[in-house]
Scaffold this motif. Structure first.
Motif, PDB file in Angstrom:
ATOM      1  N   LEU A 215      11.798 -10.950  -8.241  1.00  0.00           N
ATOM      2  CA  LEU A 215      12.059  -9.509  -8.381  1.00  0.00           C
ATOM      3  C   LEU A 215      10.832  -8.645  -8.073  1.00  0.00           C
ATOM      4  CD1 LEU A 215      14.239  -9.479 -11.648  1.00  0.00           C
ATOM      5  CD2 LEU A 215      15.017  -9.418  -9.271  1.00  0.00           C
ATOM      6  N   ILE A 216       9.695  -9.305  -7.839  1.00  0.00           N
ATOM      7  CA  ILE A 216       8.476  -8.540  -7.511  1.00  0.00           C
ATOM      8  C   ILE A 216       8.665  -7.872  -6.151  1.00  0.00           C
ATOM      9  CG2 ILE A 216       6.021  -8.793  -6.911  1.00  0.00           C
ATOM     10  CD1 ILE A 216       5.955 -11.088  -9.003  1.00  0.00           C
ATOM     11  N   ASN A 217       8.313  -6.596  -6.068  1.00  0.00           N
ATOM     12  CA  ASN A 217       8.433  -5.893  -4.786  1.00  0.00           C
ATOM     13  C   ASN A 217       7.278  -4.909  -4.608  1.00  0.00           C
ATOM     14  OD1 ASN A 217       9.264  -3.121  -5.778  1.00  0.00           O
ATOM     15  ND2 ASN A 217      10.829  -4.415  -6.735  1.00  0.00           N
ATOM     16  N   ALA A 218       7.156  -4.410  -3.392  1.00  0.00           N
ATOM     17  CA  ALA A 218       6.008  -3.565  -3.045  1.00  0.00           C
ATOM     18  C   ALA A 218       5.950  -2.305  -3.914  1.00  0.00           C
ATOM     19  CB  ALA A 218       6.063  -3.187  -1.568  1.00  0.00           C
ATOM     20  N   LYS A 219       7.105  -1.705  -4.187  1.00  0.00           N
ATOM     21  CA  LYS A 219       7.118  -0.470  -4.987  1.00  0.00           C
ATOM     22  C   LYS A 219       6.556  -0.731  -6.382  1.00  0.00           C
ATOM     23  CE  LYS A 219       9.858   3.400  -6.589  1.00  0.00           C
ATOM     24  NZ  LYS A 219       9.118   3.434  -7.857  1.00  0.00           N
ATOM     25  N   LEU A 220       7.008  -1.846  -6.985  1.00  0.00           N
ATOM     26  CA  LEU A 220       6.520  -2.210  -8.312  1.00  0.00           C
ATOM     27  C   LEU A 220       5.005  -2.433  -8.287  1.00  0.00           C
ATOM     28  CD1 LEU A 220       7.117  -3.086 -11.283  1.00  0.00           C
ATOM     29  CD2 LEU A 220       7.418  -5.412 -10.406  1.00  0.00           C
ATOM     30  N   ILE A 221       4.543  -3.093  -7.235  1.00  0.00           N
ATOM     31  CA  ILE A 221       3.102  -3.369  -7.129  1.00  0.00           C
ATOM     32  C   ILE A 221       2.314  -2.056  -7.022  1.00  0.00           C
ATOM     33  CG2 ILE A 221       1.301  -4.461  -5.726  1.00  0.00           C
ATOM     34  CD1 ILE A 221       3.472  -6.587  -4.938  1.00  0.00           C
ATOM     35  N   PHE A 222       2.789  -1.130  -6.189  1.00  0.00           N
ATOM     36  CA  PHE A 222       2.111   0.173  -6.083  1.00  0.00           C
ATOM     37  C   PHE A 222       2.143   0.915  -7.418  1.00  0.00           C
ATOM     38  CE2 PHE A 222       2.379  -0.133  -1.390  1.00  0.00           C
ATOM     39  CZ  PHE A 222       1.100   0.295  -1.079  1.00  0.00           C
ATOM     40  N   ALA A 260       2.175   7.509  12.947  1.00  0.00           N
ATOM     41  CA  ALA A 260       3.109   7.767  11.850  1.00  0.00           C
ATOM     42  C   ALA A 260       3.496   6.441  11.210  1.00  0.00           C
ATOM     43  CB  ALA A 260       4.356   8.480  12.366  1.00  0.00           C
ATOM     44  N   ILE A 261       3.488   6.426   9.886  1.00  0.00           N
ATOM     45  CA  ILE A 261       3.799   5.203   9.151  1.00  0.00           C
ATOM     46  C   ILE A 261       5.136   5.362   8.430  1.00  0.00           C
ATOM     47  CG2 ILE A 261       3.034   3.643   7.316  1.00  0.00           C
ATOM     48  CD1 ILE A 261       0.191   4.400   8.041  1.00  0.00           C
ATOM     49  N   GLY A 262       6.068   4.454   8.731  1.00  0.00           N
ATOM     50  CA  GLY A 262       7.377   4.469   8.081  1.00  0.00           C
ATOM     51  C   GLY A 262       7.681   3.121   7.462  1.00  0.00           C
ATOM     52  N   GLY A 263       8.937   2.921   7.087  1.00  0.00           N
ATOM     53  CA  GLY A 263       9.334   1.673   6.429  1.00  0.00           C
ATOM     54  C   GLY A 263       9.137   1.782   4.927  1.00  0.00           C
ATOM     55  N   GLY A 264       9.640   0.797   4.201  1.00  0.00           N
ATOM     56  CA  GLY A 264       9.650   0.841   2.741  1.00  0.00           C
ATOM     57  C   GLY A 264       8.299   1.131   2.117  1.00  0.00           C
ATOM     58  N   ILE A 265       7.230   0.535   2.656  1.00  0.00           N
ATOM     59  CA  ILE A 265       5.901   0.688   2.055  1.00  0.00           C
ATOM     60  C   ILE A 265       5.406   2.128   2.145  1.00  0.00           C
ATOM     61  CG2 ILE A 265       3.452   0.082   2.418  1.00  0.00           C
ATOM     62  CD1 ILE A 265       4.295  -2.788   2.737  1.00  0.00           C
ATOM     63  N   SER A 266       5.891   2.883   3.147  1.00  0.00           N
ATOM     64  CA  SER A 266       5.424   4.266   3.291  1.00  0.00           C
ATOM     65  C   SER A 266       5.881   5.119   2.107  1.00  0.00           C
ATOM     66  CB  SER A 266       5.914   4.874   4.604  1.00  0.00           C
ATOM     67  OG  SER A 266       7.317   5.016   4.605  1.00  0.00           O
ATOM     68  N   GLY A 267       6.828   4.591   1.313  1.00  0.00           N
ATOM     69  CA  GLY A 267       7.239   5.263   0.079  1.00  0.00           C
ATOM     70  C   GLY A 267       6.087   5.451  -0.899  1.00  0.00           C
ATOM     71  N   ALA A 268       5.012   4.679  -0.738  1.00  0.00           N
ATOM     72  CA  ALA A 268       3.828   4.842  -1.603  1.00  0.00           C
ATOM     73  C   ALA A 268       3.112   6.160  -1.311  1.00  0.00           C
ATOM     74  CB  ALA A 268       2.878   3.666  -1.443  1.00  0.00           C
ATOM     75  N   GLY A 269       3.443   6.781  -0.181  1.00  0.00           N
ATOM     76  CA  GLY A 269       3.000   8.148   0.115  1.00  0.00           C
ATOM     77  C   GLY A 269       1.501   8.346   0.157  1.00  0.00           C
ATOM     78  N   ASN A 270       1.041   9.395  -0.535  1.00  0.00           N
ATOM     79  CA  ASN A 270      -0.371   9.777  -0.438  1.00  0.00           C
ATOM     80  C   ASN A 270      -1.324   8.753  -1.040  1.00  0.00           C
ATOM     81  OD1 ASN A 270       0.141  12.096   1.007  1.00  0.00           O
ATOM     82  ND2 ASN A 270       0.450  13.320  -0.853  1.00  0.00           N
ATOM     83  N   LEU A 271      -0.835   7.999  -2.015  1.00  0.00           N
ATOM     84  CA  LEU A 271      -1.670   6.938  -2.584  1.00  0.00           C
ATOM     85  C   LEU A 271      -2.114   5.985  -1.470  1.00  0.00           C
ATOM     86  CD1 LEU A 271      -2.691   5.237  -5.090  1.00  0.00           C
ATOM     87  CD2 LEU A 271      -0.488   4.063  -4.989  1.00  0.00           C
ATOM     88  N   LEU A 272      -1.160   5.674  -0.594  1.00  0.00           N
ATOM     89  CA  LEU A 272      -1.432   4.790   0.537  1.00  0.00           C
ATOM     90  C   LEU A 272      -2.306   5.500   1.569  1.00  0.00           C
ATOM     91  CD1 LEU A 272      -0.667   2.170   2.211  1.00  0.00           C
ATOM     92  CD2 LEU A 272       1.212   3.514   3.121  1.00  0.00           C
ATOM     93  N   LEU A 273      -1.926   6.711   1.948  1.00  0.00           N
ATOM     94  CA  LEU A 273      -2.630   7.426   3.032  1.00  0.00           C
ATOM     95  C   LEU A 273      -4.089   7.703   2.683  1.00  0.00           C
ATOM     96  CD1 LEU A 273      -0.327  10.152   4.631  1.00  0.00           C
ATOM     97  CD2 LEU A 273      -0.774   7.811   5.372  1.00  0.00           C
ATOM     98  N   ASP A 274      -4.337   8.160   1.449  1.00  0.00           N
ATOM     99  CA  ASP A 274      -5.707   8.526   1.074  1.00  0.00           C
ATOM    100  C   ASP A 274      -6.643   7.328   1.157  1.00  0.00           C
ATOM    101  OD1 ASP A 274      -4.726  11.026   0.650  1.00  0.00           O
ATOM    102  OD2 ASP A 274      -4.696  10.901  -1.539  1.00  0.00           O
TER     103      ASP A 274
END
Ligand code: ZN
Length: 321
Positions: A215-222, A260-274
């Motif tokens: 059940l571990i997924n990228a959103k949970l990890i972020f 431009a970054i898309g896909g599920g991981i891009s849901g991490a938004g500014n945390l990822l971009l910064d």
């Protein structure tokens, strides 16, 4: 006049009628039914196109071209060399659809058509040279050069997820070791997280999934990383480090205006971009020209339909057959 965009995925087929400007008039979808083989899937696409025509009252003759985004690699004439999730090898889907529909049909990789969608209406609009990356189960990429799709001399280029970037602790699905997607995809994050847990690192993650590692997924990890969970922070840190290295390689080679970054991981938004932007500058070659913009993709789930339809338009206008 109109265009038809077909987003052929491993689990669903989405079909939409598109205006000249790339707006969706109406769309339908159905399951892919991989077990029915190429013929079954091609017939399903034709049925869905009929359905959209009936829904919108638009006749097939009013459609200028059909674009199809596929989860695989294809030649300019629409022969799919392979599409792993569909279990396809050398399927002439372009030719079949042209015969059945009597319309120009253009086939391209799904990440490439998503790059077209972002270029027409999304995060890379108004640029000459841009890259779109999709970070999900795997990593896909699309490249626009001088406002045109570039997919290589034989249609097999811009497979950015399979650029080899270092030695990794597990092999890529393609058989190689060290592919970029084994460092920066959602799958890569899950695998790294599970590895750290198996090595005995303490983390709140395992409680949050009630001990069920699957059940571990990228959103949970972020999410856990924002709560300063040490394992989550290590996973995010490593992922961003390698994402930055790969992006810096792309900047060094292509010098695009925007990525431009898309896909599920891009849901991490500014945390990822910064974090990503701080890392990229460490690796780019011309450090005082850190001017490639890194943005989030804007179109989400409709990118496949819009991009496929608009890819059809671009190819038709370029006079491709
Ligand atoms: Zn690979």
């Amino acid at each position: 006049m109109y265009y038809m965009g077909v987003d052929l995925g491993g689990t669903s087929i989405k079909v939409g009628l598109i205006t000249e400007e790339g707006n969706i008039i109406n769309k339908v979808s159905g399951p892919t039914e991989v077990e029915k083989g190429p013929e079954g899937i091609i017939n399903k696409i034709v049925d869905l196109i009929d359905e959209v025509c009936k829904l919108t009252g638009i006749k097939l003759e009013a459609i200028k071209a059909v674009g199809v985004g596929i989860p695989g690699v294809s030649r300019d004439d629409g022969l799919v060399y392979f599409a792993t999730n569909l279990f396809w090898t050398n399927v002439p889907i372009g030719q079949s659809l042209r015969e059945k529909l009597g319309l120009p049909v253009y086939i391209e990789n799904d990440a490439t058509v998503a790059a077209v969608a972002e270029f027409i209406k999304g995060g890379t609009k108004g640029t000459n040279n841009s890259i779109f990356l999709t970070l999900g189960t795997g990593v896909g990429g699309g490249l626009i050069i001088n406002k045109k799709v570039y997919s290589g001399s034989h249609g097999i280029g811009t497979e950015m997820g399979h650029m080899v970037i270092g030695k990794n602790f597990y092999d890529c699905n393609c058989g190689n070791n060290g592919c970029w997607e084994t460092f920066v995809s959602a799958t890569a994050m899950n695998k790294h997280c599970i590895k750290l847990l198996e090595e005995g690192n303490k983390s709140t993650i395992i409680d949050k999934v009630a001990g069920e590692r699957r059940l571990i997924n990228a959103k949970l990890i972020f999410d856990c990383a924002t709560e300063e969970d040490e394992v989550a922070l290590l996973v995010v840190e490593r992922m961003i480090k390698y994402l930055a290295i790969g992006i810096a390689n792309l900047i060094n080679i292509f010098d695009p205006e925007v990525i431009a970054i898309g896909g599920g991981i891009s849901g991490a938004g500014n945390l990822l971009l910064d974090k990503l932007k701080k890392e990229i500058v460490k690796t780019i070659y011309v450090k005082n020209m850190n001017i490639t913009e890194i943005v989030l993709a804007q179109l989400g789930n409709d990118a496949g339909i819009i991009g496929s339809g608009m890819y059809g338009k671009m190819q038709l206008e370029e006079g491709q057959n």
